[in-house]
Scaffold this active site. Structure first.
Site, PDB file in Angstrom:
ATOM      1  N   GLY A   1      13.524   4.424 -10.018  1.00 39.60           N
ATOM      2  CA  GLY A   1      13.347   4.619  -8.574  1.00 39.60           C
ATOM      3  C   GLY A   1      11.922   5.028  -8.248  1.00 39.60           C
ATOM      4  N   LYS A   2      11.419   5.979  -9.033  1.00 38.02           N
ATOM      5  CA  LYS A   2      10.041   6.445  -8.841  1.00 38.02           C
ATOM      6  C   LYS A   2       9.029   5.353  -9.151  1.00 38.02           C
ATOM      7  CE  LYS A   2       9.834  11.142 -10.422  1.00 38.02           C
ATOM      8  NZ  LYS A   2       9.334  11.985 -11.504  1.00 38.02           N
TER       9      LYS A   2
ATOM     10  N   ASP B   1       5.662  14.554 -10.678  1.00 43.44           N
ATOM     11  CA  ASP B   1       6.790  15.468 -10.866  1.00 43.44           C
ATOM     12  C   ASP B   1       7.265  15.859  -9.481  1.00 43.44           C
ATOM     13  OD1 ASP B   1       8.362  16.714 -13.046  1.00 43.44           O
ATOM     14  OD2 ASP B   1       8.024  18.459 -11.779  1.00 43.44           O
ATOM     15  N   SER B   2       8.546  15.705  -9.283  1.00 49.41           N
ATOM     16  CA  SER B   2       9.039  15.874  -7.922  1.00 49.41           C
ATOM     17  C   SER B   2      10.420  16.491  -7.936  1.00 49.41           C
ATOM     18  CB  SER B   2       9.070  14.518  -7.213  1.00 49.41           C
ATOM     19  OG  SER B   2       9.593  13.522  -8.062  1.00 49.41           O
TER      20      SER B   2
ATOM     21  N   GLY C   1      18.238   8.927  -6.477  1.00 49.55           N
ATOM     22  CA  GLY C   1      18.357  10.381  -6.603  1.00 49.55           C
ATOM     23  C   GLY C   1      19.080  11.019  -5.422  1.00 49.55           C
TER      24      GLY C   1
HETATM   25  P1  IMP Z   1      11.227  14.549 -12.469  1.00 51.68           P
HETATM   26  O1  IMP Z   1      10.025  14.531 -11.577  1.00 51.68           O
HETATM   27  O2  IMP Z   1      11.191  13.485 -13.506  1.00 51.68           O
HETATM   28  O3  IMP Z   1      11.495  15.916 -13.019  1.00 51.68           O
HETATM   29  O4  IMP Z   1      12.493  14.140 -11.614  1.00 51.68           O
HETATM   30  C1  IMP Z   1      12.552  14.455 -10.268  1.00 51.68           C
HETATM   31  C2  IMP Z   1      13.955  14.267  -9.755  1.00 51.68           C
HETATM   32  O5  IMP Z   1      13.914  14.701  -8.386  1.00 51.68           O
HETATM   33  C3  IMP Z   1      14.401  12.845  -9.703  1.00 51.68           C
HETATM   34  O6  IMP Z   1      15.164  12.462 -10.817  1.00 51.68           O
HETATM   35  C4  IMP Z   1      15.255  12.826  -8.454  1.00 51.68           C
HETATM   36  O7  IMP Z   1      16.487  13.335  -8.784  1.00 51.68           O
HETATM   37  C5  IMP Z   1      14.617  13.839  -7.551  1.00 51.68           C
HETATM   38  N1  IMP Z   1      13.704  13.159  -6.645  1.00 51.68           N
HETATM   39  C6  IMP Z   1      12.346  13.154  -6.671  1.00 51.68           C
HETATM   40  N2  IMP Z   1      11.844  12.383  -5.705  1.00 51.68           N
HETATM   41  C7  IMP Z   1      12.909  11.865  -5.064  1.00 51.68           C
HETATM   42  C8  IMP Z   1      13.014  10.970  -3.965  1.00 51.68           C
HETATM   43  O8  IMP Z   1      12.048  10.437  -3.413  1.00 51.68           O
HETATM   44  N3  IMP Z   1      14.269  10.696  -3.602  1.00 51.68           N
HETATM   45  C9  IMP Z   1      15.373  11.214  -4.188  1.00 51.68           C
HETATM   46  N4  IMP Z   1      15.332  12.040  -5.208  1.00 51.68           N
HETATM   47  C10 IMP Z   1      14.092  12.366  -5.647  1.00 51.68           C
END
Ligand code: IMP
Length: 213
Positions: free
Chosen positions: A17-18, A74-75, A161
């Site tokens: 997705g990212k 990272d989000s 997500g």
């Molecule tokens: P990480 O940055 O790999 O630790 O994962 C961040 C997690 O935050 C993702 O797997 C999503 O679950 C959630 N997330 C981050 N950005 C979004 C977005 O734009 N929409 C929906 N969920 C998000």
């Protein structure tokens, strides 16, 4: 920090997705985008205690593995009624099977337990920190946030997500109900202001490092 003028850029992520969203954001800039998943790079454990620390460790691990400029994001979703959770643990809350239906239900149950029922009690934000790391050891950070509130039940299947439970301030639709360009904030063309946390972080990166498309 040197600017990015053409050439290859690695998106240090395995989250499809990212990767899709970052590709869409980078598309106008004429860079060849490959992902850590395409290159089969290992996924480092996210041991940091901030978005910045985790973005840095993902970007640095990818640079070390492939020697190209690497961009990590990272989000996560920060829910006020839950004292900022799931925050940097947003991916972890979905478990090894990446079960976001379960993670969204879990958030909802916890908010109900806290008595967070009105939109005002259900505020939160998405946060994204991008780290661009290059072979010369330089790294730069860009942060974007978008305010909104959590809705229940989840709505829409366009995003990924936690998108179906997040309604950005000033909108009647969740991120899950928005097409990519609407979530980025490009509904009036690419000169309009960015909406999503990722698009807002990216705008700062583009202004600092990318030639105009
Ligand atoms: P990480 O940055 O790999 O630790 O994962 C961040 C997690 O935050 C993702 O797997 C999503 O679950 C959630 N997330 C981050 N950005 C979004 C977005 O734009 N929409 C929906 N969920 C998000």
């Amino acid at each position: 920090m040197t600017g990015l003028n053409g050439g290859k850029l690695v998106v240090a992520s395995h989250n499809q997705g990212k990767i899709r969203e970052i590709r869409e954001l980078l598309e106008p800039f004429g860079l060849e985008v490959v992902s850590a998943a395409d290159l089969d790079l290992p996924e480092p454990e996210e041991t940091g205690s901030t978005f910045e620390a985790n973005a840095e460790l993902k970007a640095m691990a990818a640079v070390e593995a492939c020697g190209l400029p690497c961009l990590a994001d990272d989000s996560g979703l920060v829910v006020d009624a839950l004292d900022g959770q799931p925050g940097i643990h947003s991916a972890r809350w979905a478990g090894p099977d990446r079960d976001f239906a379960m993670a969204m239900r879990n958030i909802e149950e916890k908010m109900q337990q806290k008595g967070a029922v009105s939109p005002k009690q259900r505020t939160g934000r998405f946060v994204a920190v991008m780290c661009l790391a290059q072979q010369d050891g330089s790294k730069e950070f860009f942060r974007g946030e978008v305010e909104g509130h959590l809705v229940w039940p989840p709505r829409g299947s366009k995003g990924f997500g936690y998108d179906p439970v997040f309604q950005p301030e000033g909108y009647n639709t969740t991120f899950g109900e928005m097409a990519g360009e609407d979530k980025h904030g490009w509904q009036h063309g690419q000169d309009s202001s960015p909406l999503s946390h990722r698009a807002r972080a990216f705008e700062k990166l583009a202004l600092a490092l990318l030639p105009k498309p």
